[in-house]
Design an enzyme around this catalytic site. Structure first.
Site, mmCIF file in Angstrom:
data_model
loop_
_atom_site.group_PDB
_atom_site.id
_atom_site.type_symbol
_atom_site.label_atom_id
_atom_site.label_comp_id
_atom_site.label_asym_id
_atom_site.label_seq_id
_atom_site.Cartn_x
_atom_site.Cartn_y
_atom_site.Cartn_z
ATOM 1 N N TYR A 188 0.834 -1.353 -0.081
ATOM 2 C CA TYR A 188 -0.044 -0.025 -0.072
ATOM 3 C C TYR A 188 0.728 1.262 0.012
ATOM 4 C CZ TYR A 188 -4.750 -1.914 0.965
ATOM 5 O OH TYR A 188 -5.878 -2.867 0.775
ATOM 6 N N LYS A 228 4.114 -15.505 1.871
ATOM 7 C CA LYS A 228 4.262 -16.130 0.838
ATOM 8 C C LYS A 228 5.727 -16.272 0.399
ATOM 9 C CE LYS A 228 2.850 -17.825 -3.506
ATOM 10 N NZ LYS A 228 2.074 -18.795 -3.540
ATOM 11 N N ASP A 238 -2.087 -18.460 0.017
ATOM 12 C CA ASP A 238 -2.689 -19.109 -0.742
ATOM 13 C C ASP A 238 -3.340 -20.095 0.004
ATOM 14 O OD1 ASP A 238 -0.324 -20.071 -0.931
ATOM 15 O OD2 ASP A 238 -0.177 -20.388 -3.141
ATOM 16 N N ASP A 262 -5.904 -7.308 3.922
ATOM 17 C CA ASP A 262 -7.211 -6.860 3.353
ATOM 18 C C ASP A 262 -7.910 -8.023 2.630
ATOM 19 O OD1 ASP A 262 -8.816 -4.706 2.432
ATOM 20 O OD2 ASP A 262 -7.689 -4.954 0.328
ATOM 21 N N ASP A 280 -11.678 -9.631 4.268
ATOM 22 C CA ASP A 280 -13.078 -9.710 3.395
ATOM 23 C C ASP A 280 -13.512 -11.293 3.236
ATOM 24 O OD1 ASP A 280 -13.030 -7.267 3.139
ATOM 25 O OD2 ASP A 280 -13.804 -7.130 1.097
HETATM 26 C C1 IPM Z 1 -10.392 -2.039 3.980
HETATM 27 C C2 IPM Z 1 -10.764 -1.001 2.676
HETATM 28 C C3 IPM Z 1 -9.372 -0.182 2.599
HETATM 29 C C4 IPM Z 1 -8.208 -0.870 2.330
HETATM 30 C C5 IPM Z 1 -9.672 0.549 1.070
HETATM 31 C C6 IPM Z 1 -10.943 1.596 1.145
HETATM 32 C C7 IPM Z 1 -8.698 1.787 1.206
HETATM 33 O O1 IPM Z 1 -10.826 -2.015 1.874
HETATM 34 O O2 IPM Z 1 -10.298 -0.907 5.074
HETATM 35 O O3 IPM Z 1 -10.123 -2.898 4.105
HETATM 36 O O4 IPM Z 1 -8.102 -1.343 1.548
HETATM 37 O O5 IPM Z 1 -7.390 -0.887 3.437
HETATM 38 MG MG MG Z 2 -10.764 -3.989 2.476
#
Ligand code: IPM
Ligand code: MG
Length: 365
Positions: A141, A191, A223, A247, A251
């Site tokens: 990032y 990784k 992975d 990240d 999710d």
């Molecule tokens: C998260 C989001 C953010 C990230 C975005 C909105 C920049 O996906 O907080 O997980 O990638 O960190």
């Molecule tokens: Mg995210």
């Protein structure tokens, strides 16, 4: 007690879910006798529209002088596209970086009462209770070079995945500290079969494990983890990962909790408070979901991730353990009574809107 809180609703469903967290927070203030002094600031696309910047100075100052930051979400189609000069996401990324909020804790729990909203078999969701600890201020990032350019043979783009020993050490130490207070298993994600930064990550994690003999350290390739976290989710306790890996897997793990809308997070400049050189000031609390522009303004967003993020603020920034668990128990009660927002109601029964869900939780405080 008295606390000052910077509130940054942002874009899309951000303002809707933040309103509900503030509603519950106010009830906590009344019931437990605390004064929460809220100051609102702009961030993201709505800040770009008004000021040209995704994080106006006023909002940045508000954040750094507050005792805690409650943040919604940013982004939307209006501010998207390859040629956009300022991106809404720059706002939140700048807050994370300037306040050195390197430790992002994302708890994932399987709520029995809403197990039917997950596509995963209910028996696999029993005893799911993990923390995903995401490194938040380094890696892909933020590392330089990060740029786009044109050559005679076409366009080029580069991002860089760089970690220093110090950056790895401090996040991995937070992982060990968290695991030592829980089930004492730390899973380090990398990784290392391909990436040099991952080989350093694995090496440093292994060295630090000597300081935490009561915690078991295991390494796993990212992975493979993405498979195991679904196949055997109750195995995991604390999972520590590089920024981008964290990240993505958080999710993915939200599927275990039934919906992205359920998951809270805390972004800290240190943990636990007594080893935090920044004195736990201005930590940030946010749901892990995004601004969901497709459902914004309809009053159907799930506010629970944001309400639980607010509970994390009560616990981690203010030391208000009873108040925090009161919020968490109220959420569980409302869910076990059968109330649902549409994202956690697969057959569309017992659905209430965003505000009603906030009311129901607030009434149980
Ligand atoms: C998260 C989001 C953010 C990230 C975005 C909105 C920049 O996906 O907080 O997980 O990638 O960190
Ligand atoms: Mg995210």
């Amino acid at each position: 007690m008295e606390f000052s809180i910077a509130v940054l609703p942002g874009d899309g469903i951000g303002p809707e879910v933040i309103s509900e967290a503030v509603k519950v927070l106010k009830v906590i203030g009344t019931r437990f006798g605390h004064e929460f002094n809220l100051q609102y600031g702009l961030i993201g696309g709505s800040a770009i529209d008004e000021t040209g910047s995704a994080l106006p100075d006023e909002s940045a100052n508000l954040c750094s002088k507050s005792d805690g930051i409650l943040y919604g979400a940013v982004g939307g189609p209006k501010w998207d596209g390859p040629d956009i000069p300022v991106r809404p996401e720059d706002g939140i990324l700048t807050v994370r970086k300037t306040l050195d909020l390197f430790a992002n804790i994302r708890p994932v729990k399987g709520y029995r009462s809403i197990a039917d909203s997950s596509p995963i078999k209910p028996e696999l969701l029993e005893n799911v209770d993990m923390l995903i600890l995401r490194e938040l201020t380094g890696g892909l990032y933020f590392s330089k070079p990060k740029k786009r350019w044109e050559t005679s043979r076409g366009r080029r783009g580069v991002d860089t995945l760089r970690y220093s020993e110090e950056e790895i050490e401090r996040i991995v130490r937070v992982g060990f500290e968290l695991a030592s207070r829980r089930k004492k298993l730390l899973t380090s994600v990398d990784k290392a079969n391909v990436l040099e930064s991952s080989r350093l990550w694995r090496e440093v994690a292994t060295e630090i494990s000597d300081d935490y003999p009561d915690v078991e350290l295991e390494h796993i390739y990212v992975d493979n983890l993405s498979v195991q976290i679904i196949r055997n989710p109750s195995h995991y306790d604390v999972i520590v990962a590089e920024n981008t890996f964290g990240d993505i897997i958080s999710d993915e793990a939200a599927v275990l909790a039934g919906s992205l809308g359920m998951l809270p997070s805390a972004s800290l400049s240190g943990y636990p408070p007594d080893i935090d050189t920044n004195n736990m000031s201005s930590n940030l609390y946010e749901p892990i979901h995004g601004s969901a522009p497709d459902i914004a303004g309809q009053g159907i967003a799930n506010p629970i991730g944001t309400i639980l993020s607010m509970a994390m603020m009560l616990r981690l920034s203010f030391g208000l353990e009873d108040e925090a668990s009161n919020v968490e128990i109220s959420v569980e009660q409302v869910l076990s009574e059968g109330y649902r927002t549409s994202d956690i109601s697969p057959n569309n029964s017992n659905v209430v809107n965003t505000q009603k869900m906030g009311d129901l939780i607030a009434m149980r405080i």
